[in-house]
Design an enzyme around this catalytic site. Structure first.
Site, PDB file in Angstrom:
ATOM      1  N   GLY A   1      -9.972  47.892 -73.654  1.00 33.34           N
ATOM      2  CA  GLY A   1     -11.204  47.065 -73.779  1.00 33.34           C
ATOM      3  C   GLY A   1     -12.356  47.590 -72.807  1.00 33.34           C
TER       4      GLY A   1
ATOM      5  CG  HIS B   1      -8.695  44.416 -74.701  1.00 32.13           C
ATOM      6  ND1 HIS B   1      -7.732  45.446 -75.105  1.00 32.13           N
ATOM      7  CD2 HIS B   1      -9.039  44.033 -76.234  1.00 32.13           C
ATOM      8  CE1 HIS B   1      -7.633  45.555 -76.217  1.00 32.13           C
ATOM      9  NE2 HIS B   1      -8.645  45.008 -76.949  1.00 32.13           N
TER      10      HIS B   1
ATOM     11  CB  THR C   1     -11.761  59.038 -63.308  1.00 33.11           C
ATOM     12  OG1 THR C   1     -13.091  58.364 -62.865  1.00 33.11           O
ATOM     13  CG2 THR C   1     -11.553  60.272 -64.024  1.00 33.11           C
TER      14      THR C   1
ATOM     15  CG  ASP D   1      -7.292  56.679 -61.645  1.00 36.11           C
ATOM     16  OD1 ASP D   1      -7.571  56.617 -63.045  1.00 36.11           O
ATOM     17  OD2 ASP D   1      -6.931  55.796 -61.302  1.00 36.11           O
TER      18      ASP D   1
ATOM     19  CG  ASP E   1       0.019  47.215 -72.622  1.00 32.30           C
ATOM     20  OD1 ASP E   1      -0.720  46.104 -72.628  1.00 32.30           O
ATOM     21  OD2 ASP E   1       1.051  47.293 -72.979  1.00 32.30           O
TER      22      ASP E   1
ATOM     23  CB  THR F   1       3.969  38.019 -76.594  1.00 34.20           C
ATOM     24  OG1 THR F   1       3.384  37.528 -77.873  1.00 34.20           O
ATOM     25  CG2 THR F   1       3.751  39.426 -76.241  1.00 34.20           C
TER      26      THR F   1
ATOM     27  NE  ARG G   1       2.701  33.535-103.055  1.00 32.68           N
ATOM     28  CZ  ARG G   1       3.936  34.193-103.084  1.00 32.68           C
ATOM     29  NH1 ARG G   1       3.883  35.349-102.641  1.00 32.68           N
ATOM     30  NH2 ARG G   1       4.941  33.780-103.600  1.00 32.68           N
TER      31      ARG G   1
END
Length: 428
Positions: A16, A40, A416, A335, A12, A130, A144
């Protein structure tokens, strides 16, 4: 030659957006590992695209995109994601390809994933998966007994019979393991007969695809999923994903040699986040952590789960840098720190009275470390409208320069804001 974008923390980080920026001048974008457990988010001209399994290079209409052999693919999710981004205006025709050697994720893999996680939860040893079936698919690959794309699409005599046999064995194994396991072979076969024809036009020999691109001197970008601290070998095991998320996974997941790699870009969030269970030395279970979570909108793209938040950990970043060999860094979400009066960076650990400067492999020790912090004065002003690195506040530049000096890798980009235009390039 291929450039590589890798996550340096626990995922995270904003890989992306860097991929999106770099793809403006790229011929090929490739995914090398993981599955649709990654996420992403890219914003292009105000339109938000969420990518999970598909390469982010699809936002560039001139870029071809490959899902490599190291990726595990859940075909229903593949087509759902493809339909979703095409409905938002992306034309992917003739630009998306899938390796014939990639392994398939089935519904029973996902059910197995959730059942195993439930068992671990009862023993208070939950991983925080997840539930997308990624781990069980890599398990069948390692044993295998897995099913690859070519098993599904092959036109060789008896190929469908072999697919049936493999699928039947995998389902029966799970029914023996979980007595209440619900999965009907005939309905799965009917579903995959349809998916077989749908996926065929996308399938290529990914080794030939990549090496032709290298030979033709195409500009290649490899998009890593997850991040180094979730690597099956080098992450906080067992609280990791099931693939190699570092530079090694790029080579094995695409079948390319080390000499084909040019730049390795490490993406670093200006603070640290983590989804799921596992150790997190600089986590802030206080107002600072809540503030980072709120301002940073820290919710998982794939799961929607709230991310745990804390200060930037340079012990983690140094460790990640040693393994992946970053040639430059992209600092993202700077930011988010705009309103903090003071900002901290973790620079070392102390364990049993001794200073630790390398990342411990023992989770018991890691869970007991005390973090040594360096405190920086905040800049306390909005940087989202700044267009040049030189115009950043002095305190913001001091923060960034400290990171560079500590890990001995130059910062090339600073994020930013959320859009692709909010990326300041720094001369290195």
């Amino acid at each position: 030659m291929a450039d590589v974008v890798l996550g340096s923390q626990w995922g995270d980080e904003g890989k992306g957006k860097l991929v999106d920026v770099l793809c403006e001048d790229i011929d090929v974008c490739a995914r090398c590992q993981g599955g649709n457990n990654a996420g992403h988010t890219i914003i292009v001209k105000g339109v938000k695209f969420d990518f999970h399994m598909l390469p982010s290079g699809l936002v560039n209409p001139k870029c071809k995109n490959l899902i490599g052999s190291g990726v595990v693919i859940h075909l229903p999710s593949f087509f759902e994601e493809l339909e979703a981004i095409e409905n938002k205006g992306l034309d992917c025709t003739g630009r998306l390809f899938v390796s014939s050697r990639a392994h398939l994720v089935f519904g029973f893999h996902q059910r197995t994933d959730k059942l195993k996680e439930a068992e671990l939860h009862e023993t208070k040893k939950s991983i925080g998966t997840t539930g997308k079936g990624i781990g069980p698919t890599y398990s069948t690959k390692a044993s295998r007994s897995g099913i690859r794309v070519h098993h599904l699409v092959s036109d060789e005599p008896d190929s469908w019979k072999e697919f049936e046999t493999r699928l039947s064995r995998l389902i029966e194994t799970r029914k023996k393991r979980y007595g209440h396991f619900d999965c009907d072979l005939e309905s799965e076969l009917a579903k995959y007969k349809v998916l077989r024809e749908k996926i065929k036009p996308f399938v290529v020999d990914s080794i030939e695809f990549m090496h032709d691109a290298i030979k033709d001197k195409k500009k290649i970008l490899v998009e890593g999923a997850n991040a180094l601290m979730l690597d099956i070998d080098f992450g906080t095991y067992p609280y990791v994903t099931s693939s190699n998320t570092g530079i090694g996974g790029v080579l094995t997941g695409l079948g390319i040699p080390p000499k084909a790699i040019n730049n390795i870009y490490g993406v670093v969030k200006a603070y640290t986040t983590r989804v799921g269970e596992g150790p997190f030395p600089t986590e802030q279970l206080n107002e600072d952590g809540e503030k980072l979570q709120t301002i940073g909108c820290e919710y998982g793209v794939t799961t929607g789960r709230k991310r745990r938040c804390g200060w930037l950990d340079l012990v983690v970043l140094k460790y990640s840098t040693l393994i992946n060999g970053y040639t430059s860094l992209n600092i993202t979400k700077l930011d988010v720190l705009d309103t903090f009066k003071e900002i901290k960076i973790g620079v070392s650990y102390t364990y049993q009275g001794k200073r630790v400067t390398t990342f411990p492999e023992d989770l018991h020790a890691l869970g007991k470390v005390d973090v040594e912090y360096v405190t920086f004065p905040g800049w306390e002003e909005d940087i989202t409208q700044i267009k040049n690195y030189e115009d950043l506040p002095a305190n913001a530049k001091k923060y960034l320069e400290f990171i560079e000096e500590y890990v001995e890798v130059p910062i090339q980009w600073v994020g930013t804001g959320p859009g692709r235009e909010s990326m300041l390039e720094k001369n290195i």
